[in-house]
Scaffold this active site. Sequence first.
Site, PDB file in Angstrom:
ATOM      1  N   GLY A   1       2.351   2.889  10.937  1.00 48.43           N
ATOM      2  CA  GLY A   1       2.813   4.094  11.023  1.00 48.43           C
ATOM      3  C   GLY A   1       3.804   4.718  12.633  1.00 48.43           C
TER       4      GLY A   1
ATOM      5  CG  ASN B   1      -2.017   0.945   1.232  1.00 47.27           C
ATOM      6  OD1 ASN B   1      -1.588   2.050   0.061  1.00 47.27           O
ATOM      7  ND2 ASN B   1      -2.523   1.327   2.531  1.00 47.27           N
ATOM      8  CD1 TRP B   2       3.611   0.884  -2.745  1.00 46.89           C
ATOM      9  CD2 TRP B   2       2.919   2.241  -4.538  1.00 46.89           C
ATOM     10  NE1 TRP B   2       4.965   0.981  -3.451  1.00 46.89           N
ATOM     11  CE2 TRP B   2       5.325   1.329  -4.816  1.00 46.89           C
ATOM     12  CE3 TRP B   2       3.198   3.392  -5.776  1.00 46.89           C
ATOM     13  CZ2 TRP B   2       5.483   1.181  -6.305  1.00 46.89           C
ATOM     14  CZ3 TRP B   2       3.509   2.637  -6.764  1.00 46.89           C
ATOM     15  CH2 TRP B   2       4.954   1.835  -6.842  1.00 46.89           C
ATOM     16  CE  LYS B   3      -0.370   2.661   4.764  1.00 44.68           C
ATOM     17  NZ  LYS B   3       0.111   3.186   6.385  1.00 44.68           N
TER      18      LYS B   3
ATOM     19  CB  SER C   1       4.077  -1.687  11.471  1.00 45.57           C
ATOM     20  OG  SER C   1       3.672  -0.235  11.165  1.00 45.57           O
TER      21      SER C   1
ATOM     22  CD  GLU D   1      -3.640   5.293   6.764  1.00 47.06           C
ATOM     23  OE1 GLU D   1      -2.054   5.359   7.248  1.00 47.06           O
ATOM     24  OE2 GLU D   1      -3.696   5.191   5.099  1.00 47.06           O
TER      25      GLU D   1
ATOM     26  CD  GLU E   1      -5.914  -0.922   8.614  1.00 47.59           C
ATOM     27  OE1 GLU E   1      -4.962  -1.232   7.562  1.00 47.59           O
ATOM     28  OE2 GLU E   1      -6.431  -0.619   8.308  1.00 47.59           O
TER      29      GLU E   1
ATOM     30  CG  HIS F   1      -5.647   1.863   4.856  1.00 49.83           C
ATOM     31  ND1 HIS F   1      -5.501   2.908   5.473  1.00 49.83           N
ATOM     32  CD2 HIS F   1      -4.807   0.343   5.087  1.00 49.83           C
ATOM     33  CE1 HIS F   1      -4.120   2.277   6.068  1.00 49.83           C
ATOM     34  NE2 HIS F   1      -3.735   1.179   5.379  1.00 49.83           N
TER      35      HIS F   1
ATOM     36  N   GLY G   1       3.008  -0.982   4.416  1.00 48.86           N
ATOM     37  CA  GLY G   1       2.874   0.117   4.128  1.00 48.86           C
ATOM     38  C   GLY G   1       3.895   0.395   3.609  1.00 48.86           C
ATOM     39  N   GLY G   2       4.587   0.850   4.923  1.00 45.00           N
ATOM     40  CA  GLY G   2       6.087   1.414   4.528  1.00 45.00           C
ATOM     41  C   GLY G   2       6.995   0.981   3.962  1.00 45.00           C
TER      42      GLY G   2
END
Length: 258
Positions: A179, A13-15, A219, A102, A173, A100, A240-241
């Site tokens: 994050g 997920n590149w957000k 994460s 967010e 999640e 998600h 994610g990251g």
Amino acid sequence: MNRELRKTVIAGNWKMNMLASEIKAFKDELMPLISGYSAWCEAAICTPFVLLPSALDVFKGTGVGVGAQNMSQHESGAYTGEVSATQLTDIGTQYVIIGHSERRQYYGETDESVNEKTLAALKTPMTAIVCVGETLEQREQGITNSLVTKQVETALKNVPGGEELGKIIIAYEPVWAIGTGKTATPEDAQEVCKVIRDVLAKLYCEKSAASITIQYGGSMNDKNAKELLAQPDIDGGLIGGASLKPDAFAVIINAANQ
């Protein structure tokens, strides 16, 4: 339950990151690192809407799928700024993330809207990655299992079994681990993923529950992926990251192939 009934799926997920001009370099660095990539593990990159055409072009023929990070529950109409499932499918999008944390936290998405979007996605060939999970406050209140149970039940309301159910991935999640650098222990993550599978068995049947892929999305990175993926009810990751770094993302994909 037989884990051989389901695939492992690693989805990045590149957000709201990356540029269209950066995608080819990412792909060129990633692909040699996953040369042993097998059909048993599916890998995908989920990008912002504006990057989808470029990503679909760059990853064409590589075996790495491309997904969107959100979609509208509406098929068409006066919904400025929204994108429908049919529009995503029309350009070749293979996956879509729904609900998600967010989106829930910043944009007011609810269990009910997640259900509406899930039903809309199922009208297309896309695979829906449906997200559930608790906040730190909810975990400390001891309501994680009941909350996640309700989220899964509501998200799958009116979703039939069989082929339609097979187009759904559930991503657990824990919001407190996204994050923040914090990660649920493998045992913590497994406990909730097992709860999710038990809910699926009650809603459908044991065989159906055994065939559904459940990802961990808190994460997961190149350092902890192997241990998390070794858990019996964790079938992949929503990354994610670490998915923004080809070398780290490759380590996770390769861990899923072992």
